[in-house]
Design an enzyme around this catalytic site. Sequence first.
Site: not given
Ligand code: CMC
Length: 429
Positions: A307, A364
């Site tokens: 998140h 989720d």
């Molecule tokens: N599985 C594997 N690796 C992950 C995941 C995941 N679900 N989420 C983040 N990472 C890794 C990502 O690859 C990155 O690694 P690095 O620093 O080596 O590049 C690190 O963790 C940070 O991730 P980010 O994408 O930079 O973080 P963000 O804040 O931009 O993204 C997120 C947050 C929710 C989009 C992401 O965690 C994700 O894609 N999760 C899966 C989708 C999901 O469950 N979304 C629902 C969010 S909750 C409902 C809502 O409020 O919308």
Amino acid sequence: MDKKAELKIDGETYYLPVVEGTEQERGLDISKLRAESGCITLDIGYKNTGSTKSDITFINGEEGILRYRGYSIEELCEKSNFIEVAYLLIYGELPTKEQYDEFENDIRRHTIIHEDLKHYYDAYPQRAHPMGVLASMVSSLSLYYPESLDPNPPEDQIDRHIRRLIAKITTIAAQSYKNSMGHPMMYPDNKLNYAENFLHMMFALPTENYEVNPTLARALDMLLILHADHEQNCSASTVRMVGSSQANIYATISAGISALWGPLHGGANQAVIEMLEKIKEDGGDSKKWIEKAKDKDDPFRLMGFGHRVYKNFDPRAKIIKSECDKVLAELNVNEPILEIAKELEEHALSDDYFAEKKLYPNVDFYSGIMYKAMGIPTEMFTVLFAIGRLPGWIAQWKEMREGKEPINRPRQIYTGYNERSYNPIDKRS
Ligand code: CMC
């Protein structure tokens, strides 16, 4: 004395006022920076940017706190109901008995959609995704209430649009499911409460007796409360941004629905179940999929994990997880993918990669599992998120309007070509 931060650019010092919120969150006010220094700030994805000041929802991502208008979601889930929470978010205070009755009654009375709108469903393909149908139908409501196009309507008219939207969104959503099944529409039964009525419209048939299961209705109401607002997330920011152009409320909410649809936002609840089904078909080896999620060359991510704000746990997920166990036991659900979900969670929580990056199950992950156990079709999961989030979007839109916020218009750092001359087509190599 007002605090100021100092910023030095090319030897010149600029003073940025420090803004502090009621929970001591601090931000630097850069609104005059460009005029004074010629510089803008760059923050792709707004990871570090406050887009507004807001009285609605407080989140502390480090400590896993979520409060609507000062009330913790734990207390609201235990003592309140979705309609009361909607009132709280939209109008800022818990309603008196009289205010609650009036609000609830208005919502009950507006559940029917215009008969002409029913014909729209004939034109959608039967397998149309219900989120696409929902976004289109909500936008279409503006055509039936053209007074909504007035950018400065009287307050009582705004209230009518708000109540109409909350009332009709469940009817529109349930009908999109009925349409996908080729079943006749079930009209709302206004004797039922909000969650009960939605379940009735989804699952009742004119040929059979359908009794709403109170356990399901209560669980659904709680899920709606947990989704009701989440401060400046992608869809709420979309709503504020679209609304800032003075687009009508129906078009604005429709934009929020579209933003929510993506799998990185609300669409993740559907993606979680699809991922679990895939793991099951692949033989159920959850460890293999954890490794895939960690592999930088593999685009696969563990859906329902991670998140932007919560870095310890998602308090919504915690509540749903404990409720989920109770509901599964009460409904006597035996679903193989739920076992895979448990395994996946256990492996991920004990894996260094997920611990280091502070990736925990989010709302989720468990809501998808719970909807599945409740018999909600997978494609309707994100629609349920949208129904729950509607009061939050409305509250964000109302706050933006009442605060007379200017049209949202970010800047950019241009990285393309400098000026160059046009080459006629026969001279290009
Ligand atoms: N599985 C594997 N690796 C992950 C995941 C995941 N679900 N989420 C983040 N990472 C890794 C990502 O690859 C990155 O690694 P690095 O620093 O080596 O590049 C690190 O963790 C940070 O991730 P980010 O994408 O930079 O973080 P963000 O804040 O931009 O993204 C997120 C947050 C929710 C989009 C992401 O965690 C994700 O894609 N999760 C899966 C989708 C999901 O469950 N979304 C629902 C969010 S909750 C409902 C809502 O409020 O919308």
